[in-house]
Write an enzyme that holds these catalytic residues in place. Structure first.
Site, short mmCIF file in Angstrom:
data_model
loop_
_atom_site.label_atom_id
_atom_site.label_comp_id
_atom_site.label_asym_id
_atom_site.label_seq_id
_atom_site.Cartn_x
_atom_site.Cartn_y
_atom_site.Cartn_z
CB SER A 127 31.75 35.08 45.72
OG SER A 127 31.63 36.13 46.37
CG HIS A 148 35.57 39.01 45.69
ND1 HIS A 148 36.13 38.00 45.55
CD2 HIS A 148 34.41 38.68 46.25
CE1 HIS A 148 35.88 36.89 45.94
NE2 HIS A 148 34.46 37.35 46.53
CD GLU A 160 39.85 37.42 44.67
OE1 GLU A 160 41.04 36.53 45.22
OE2 GLU A 160 39.21 36.75 43.99
CG ASN A 198 36.03 31.52 45.80
OD1 ASN A 198 36.68 31.25 47.44
ND2 ASN A 198 35.00 32.47 45.72
P1 NAD Z 1 23.31 39.54 51.80
O1 NAD Z 1 22.23 38.81 51.25
O2 NAD Z 1 24.05 39.78 52.86
O3 NAD Z 1 22.82 41.42 51.23
C1 NAD Z 1 22.05 41.57 49.53
C2 NAD Z 1 21.15 42.61 49.81
O4 NAD Z 1 21.07 43.31 48.61
C3 NAD Z 1 20.52 42.29 50.70
O5 NAD Z 1 19.88 43.22 51.66
C4 NAD Z 1 19.01 42.48 49.55
O6 NAD Z 1 18.22 42.76 49.84
C5 NAD Z 1 19.64 43.28 48.53
N1 NAD Z 1 19.21 43.52 46.58
C6 NAD Z 1 18.98 41.99 46.47
N2 NAD Z 1 18.34 42.42 45.39
C7 NAD Z 1 18.96 44.10 45.10
C8 NAD Z 1 17.78 45.04 43.99
N3 NAD Z 1 17.88 44.91 42.86
N4 NAD Z 1 18.95 46.53 44.19
C9 NAD Z 1 19.25 46.80 45.51
N5 NAD Z 1 19.67 45.75 46.66
C10 NAD Z 1 19.45 44.60 46.28
O7 NAD Z 1 24.40 39.37 50.95
P2 NAD Z 1 26.32 39.35 51.02
O8 NAD Z 1 27.02 38.44 51.54
O9 NAD Z 1 26.07 40.56 51.04
O10 NAD Z 1 26.61 39.48 49.35
C11 NAD Z 1 26.71 40.44 48.05
C12 NAD Z 1 27.20 40.10 47.55
O11 NAD Z 1 28.84 39.78 47.82
C13 NAD Z 1 26.50 38.76 46.31
O12 NAD Z 1 27.24 39.33 45.14
C14 NAD Z 1 28.53 37.50 46.92
O13 NAD Z 1 28.45 37.06 45.37
C15 NAD Z 1 29.31 39.04 47.02
N6 NAD Z 1 29.92 37.91 48.15
C16 NAD Z 1 29.95 37.78 49.23
C17 NAD Z 1 30.39 37.02 50.43
C18 NAD Z 1 30.59 36.60 51.45
O14 NAD Z 1 31.03 36.23 52.10
N7 NAD Z 1 29.10 36.85 51.98
C19 NAD Z 1 31.83 37.27 50.08
C20 NAD Z 1 32.01 37.98 49.19
C21 NAD Z 1 31.61 38.42 48.37
#
Ligand code: NAD
Length: 507
Positions: A127, A148, A160, A198
């Site tokens: 993000s 995204h 995106e 954003n």
């Molecule tokens: P989350 O914490 O729910 O999940 C992240 C996962 O990544 C976890 O299960 C963790 O075990 C795993 N992980 C961590 N390090 C790792 C590695 N080295 N190798 C493999 N797996 C690994 O996070 P999320 O909310 O799903 O966000 C993930 C990404 O998406 C981030 O970059 C975030 O910025 C982006 N994002 C989040 C949202 C949101 O609203 N949550 C929206 C758009 C984008």
């Protein structure tokens, strides 16, 4: 940007790395479309949790008759848990959705690049990190792109497609076509802080936080105005409570820092106080509002009933508020029309639509209005209108103005004399941000509007909103705010100024 590339065929396996909130949702989107999906997470339990979450979501759809058990099993059956990251090797597209940490993502992508075929596309769901900087850790940065998704990925349509400095146009086009084939609404944008949504959405939060800093109205009142007059689905305060103040504050800070501390994106002490107090919103039980069991939501402040005016004299063109004349007529008021500068004269008050200046400043001019009213998306359907009285005017002017809008069936919120009131300044700043994003080549005009409609459900695309208000009016509001505050935060985009001069529209 060319979209001539075809989508990846469903015979091409997709890998999703990170099985948390976003990764598991993205895996389902690809599996639904018919791809085999390799789902990896560093934590094996996270993969199981992700799959369990998907199953229970699909079970609910089966129970409601929205899909068959066979369809559910087929979709889930296409997602293969992949405990070893090197096992993503057969994927033609790898989408990373792990923790938002540059160093950890960098190490992961180096490993993935070594495992996959030379023509595989590598994508990040980040993000806030720079797609350009992440691409630079690869030996072939041209095959790297941002995809995204929005949360929840299986439901929200917008994606995106973020091109870094070295992303090959064909790679972005393939990611675009593939997301479209998956039933999503992709848009192209350049890797810039906040991408489209954003960035353009910052003023939606920022202007309300600013008004709260000044004590212009309560959170519930500001929310009600933006919902019931602005046409936004949720008010900024309830939305920040839902997103979580820690997350929302972090996004604002990141955009602010990455845009070299441009004052347009300056974070708010009001929000920092909430974060510092642990009042993070719904997830902590309290933010602006209390979410404890039995807590009652505070009501917006409503003006007491004012006198019903016998007649209203409409002088000149009310611009976006022109519908008020017909509404007053339909409400049974005697409406008189005269030439003039866009005023509504009542017994006891003279009203005008805000132009970004305070009521106090406007009343200081000869013949100036004593009460200003706010913009509405549609005055016919708006349930509420905000007003502000000049400091020189008597309190009875507020009652007279409230009585007029109440006679039209509206609730009335009385604000302190805030420049640009609420909807006008919020919409003007969102429009300005959107115009500036177009000016700075972040994305096309159509894609910016589409993003705000599909990504955050705005009632109108900001550039279409600019067309309906007129760029000159929006630029005047921003200029007035700039003069009132004496801050660079309120400065019209050069492109907005050009459209204001020529009267050209964006669409
Ligand atoms: P989350 O914490 O729910 O999940 C992240 C996962 O990544 C976890 O299960 C963790 O075990 C795993 N992980 C961590 N390090 C790792 C590695 N080295 N190798 C493999 N797996 C690994 O996070 P999320 O909310 O799903 O966000 C993930 C990404 O998406 C981030 O970059 C975030 O910025 C982006 N994002 C989040 C949202 C949101 O609203 N949550 C929206 C758009 C984008």
């Amino acid at each position: 940007m060319s979209d001539a590339e075809a989508a990846l065929p469903t015979t091409v396996p997709i890998a999703v790395v990170g099985a948390g909130t976003m990764g598991s949702g993205i895996a389902l989107v690809a599996a639904k479309a018919g791809h085999k999906v390799l789902l990896h997470d560093a934590n094996a339990e996270a993969i199981q949790r992700g799959l369990d979450g998907l199953r229970s979501g699909l079970d609910r759809l089966v129970a409601k008759g929205k899909m068959t058990a066979a369809e559910r099993d087929a979709q889930l059956g296409r997602i293969a848990p992949t405990p070893d990251v090197d096992a993503v090797a057969p994927a033609g597209l790898v989408i990373e959705a792990i923790i938002e940490d540059f160093g950890i993502k960098r190490d992961l992508f180096r490993r993935i690049e070594a495992a996959v075929a030379p023509d595989a596309i590598l994508a990040t769901n980040t993000s806030s990190l720079s797609v350009t900087a992440l691409a630079a850790v690869l030996s072939r940065p041209e095959r790297f792109v941002g995809v995204h998704f929005f949360n929840p990925a299986p439901i929200l349509p917008l994606v995106e497609i973020v091109s870094g400095h070295l992303t090959a146009p064909a790679v972005a086009a393939t990611a675009f076509a593939t997301c479209r084939a998956w039933g999503k609404t992709p848009v192209h944008c350049r890797s810039t802080p906040g991408f489209i949504v954003n960035r353009v959405a910052r003023p939606f939060y920022g202007e309300t936080l600013r008004l709260l800093t000044e004590g212009a109205a309560s959170p519930a009142t500001l929310d009600a105005i933006l919902r019931e007059a602005g046409g936004f689905r949720m008010g900024p305060c309830e939305l920040m409570d839902m997103i979580g103040h820690d997350i929302n504050y972090a996004v604002t800070r990141t955009v602010y820092e990455l845009l070299f501390q441009d004052p347009r994106y300056k974070p708010s002490l009001v929000q920092k106080e909430l974060v510092d107090s642990g009042l993070l919103g719904r997830k902590s039980g309290r933010g602006f509002f209390d979410y404890a069991d039995g807590a009652t939501a505070p009501a917006p402040d409503d003006a007491p009933a004012g006198p019903r005016p016998a007649r209203a004299v409409i002088e000149g063109d009310l611009g976006p508020a022109a519908a008020l004349a017909a509404l007053a007529d339909a409400a049974g008021l005697t409406v008189e029309r005269r030439d003039g500068t866009g005023l509504v004269r009542l017994d006891g008050a003279t009203l005008a639509l805000t132009d970004g200046r305070c009521a106090t400043e406007r009343m200081a001019e000869a013949g100036g209005p004593s009460v200003l009213f706010d913009l509405a998306l549609d005055y016919g359907t708006a349930k509420r209108v905000a007003i502000a009285r000049a400091d020189q005017a008597p309190a009875t002017a507020t009652a007279a103005a409230a009585g007029f809008f109440q006679a039209l069936g509206k609730s009335v919120s009385v604000l302190d004399d805030a420049p640009g009131l609420v909807v006008m300044r919020t919409v003007a700043m969102i429009v300005n941000e959107a115009v500036d994003a177009a000016h700075q080549q972040v994305a096309s005009i159509d894609d910016i509007d589409l993003s705000m409609l599909k990504g955050v459900n705005y009632p109108r695309g900001p550039l279409a909103w600019c067309d309906s208000l007129g760029a000159a009016r929006v630029a005047t509001v921003i200029d007035s705010l700039g003069r009132t505050y004496g801050e660079d935060r309120y400065r019209a985009s050069p492109l907005l100024k050009r459209h204001a001069l020529t009267g050209r529209s964006f669409h």
